[in-house]
Design a protein around this motif. Structure first.
Motif, mmCIF file in Angstrom:
data_model
loop_
_atom_site.group_PDB
_atom_site.id
_atom_site.type_symbol
_atom_site.label_atom_id
_atom_site.label_comp_id
_atom_site.label_asym_id
_atom_site.label_seq_id
_atom_site.Cartn_x
_atom_site.Cartn_y
_atom_site.Cartn_z
ATOM 1 N N LEU A 142 0.836 -1.195 0.000
ATOM 2 C CA LEU A 142 0.000 0.000 0.000
ATOM 3 C C LEU A 142 0.872 1.246 0.000
ATOM 4 O O LEU A 142 1.883 1.290 0.711
ATOM 5 N N ASP A 143 0.480 2.255 -0.788
ATOM 6 C CA ASP A 143 1.214 3.517 -0.739
ATOM 7 C C ASP A 143 0.719 4.337 0.452
ATOM 8 O O ASP A 143 -0.199 3.928 1.172
ATOM 9 N N ALA A 144 1.312 5.512 0.674
ATOM 10 C CA ALA A 144 0.997 6.321 1.847
ATOM 11 C C ALA A 144 -0.480 6.710 1.897
ATOM 12 O O ALA A 144 -1.106 6.690 2.960
ATOM 13 N N LYS A 145 -1.058 7.058 0.760
ATOM 14 C CA LYS A 145 -2.461 7.454 0.727
ATOM 15 C C LYS A 145 -3.360 6.268 1.072
ATOM 16 O O LYS A 145 -4.324 6.398 1.827
ATOM 17 N N GLN A 146 -3.029 5.095 0.555
ATOM 18 C CA GLN A 146 -3.809 3.899 0.858
ATOM 19 C C GLN A 146 -3.704 3.514 2.331
ATOM 20 O O GLN A 146 -4.685 3.098 2.940
ATOM 21 N N VAL A 147 -2.516 3.669 2.894
ATOM 22 C CA VAL A 147 -2.327 3.363 4.315
ATOM 23 C C VAL A 147 -3.191 4.288 5.159
ATOM 24 O O VAL A 147 -3.834 3.859 6.117
ATOM 25 N N SER A 148 -3.245 5.554 4.803
ATOM 26 C CA SER A 148 -4.066 6.506 5.539
ATOM 27 C C SER A 148 -5.542 6.120 5.459
ATOM 28 O O SER A 148 -6.260 6.168 6.461
ATOM 29 N N ALA A 149 -6.007 5.722 4.294
ATOM 30 C CA ALA A 149 -7.400 5.293 4.132
ATOM 31 C C ALA A 149 -7.666 3.981 4.848
ATOM 32 O O ALA A 149 -8.773 3.735 5.334
#
Length: 183
Positions: A142-149
């Motif tokens: 997961l990229d950073a944006k996906q991790v946040s979501a």
């Protein structure tokens, strides 16, 4: 402020104001003009704090130290502001407690995704819970944006509790999490 921690879009930062008078600073560099939502969440100021007005203050500055917006949030609450950031510009964010209280917080600069939308397709569905499970099995990164979501439980990590929270949301089982809401 020049040496602030880098705050990337859609990335959560978990911080602690560890001593009276501490301040945390962040540096934000944009690549395009976009409307963002700046969140201050999960305020946790110990009840034994000596201050009667426990709150954290977040201020967004431009390079000229002009105040572009601020949030005051108290223990257990959260706050947010909508901001438009210009392209190829550096901004600074300062976080502290005006009354020199100690405590924890997390801050997010979001471009408007849904909590739980791990696949970033603007909806929360079973594919999002599956993406978390694949990530935990090391089959999907997961990229950073996906991790946040994906961090639905807001505990600073992506784990099976997040996938379960999404599944409960889909089954319309009430939880304490804000799954499906804009972050």
């Amino acid at each position: 402020m020049e040496n602030g921690k880098l705050l990337r879009i859609a990335e959560r930062y978990y911080g602690t104001i560890a001593a009276s008078g501490d301040k945390d600073y962040f540096k934000i560099t944009t690549t395009e003009k976009t409307d963002y939502i700046l969140y201050l969440k999960n305020i946790n100021i110990p009840t034994h704090s000596w201050s009667s007005d426990n709150q954290f203050r977040v201020v967004l500055y431009n390079k000229y130290s002009e105040n572009l917006g601020e949030i005051l949030a108290t223990n257990g609450n959260e706050g947010n502001i909508n901001v438009t950031l210009e392209p190829n510009t550096t901004y600074y964010l300062g976080i502290w407690d005006p009354d020199n209280t100690k405590g924890d917080y997390n801050v997010i600069l979001s471009d408007g995704m849904l909590l739980g939308d791990v696949t970033l397709d603007d909806k929360v569905n079973i594919k999002d819970a599956t993406a978390i499970q694949k990530n935990l099995a090391k089959l999907l990164e997961l990229d950073a944006k996906q991790v946040s979501a994906a961090d639905v439980t807001a505990d600073g990590k992506v784990n099976i509790k997040d996938a379960t929270a999404i599944q409960k949301y889909l089954a319309k089982i009430e939880t304490e999490y804000k799954t499906g809401q804009l972050i």
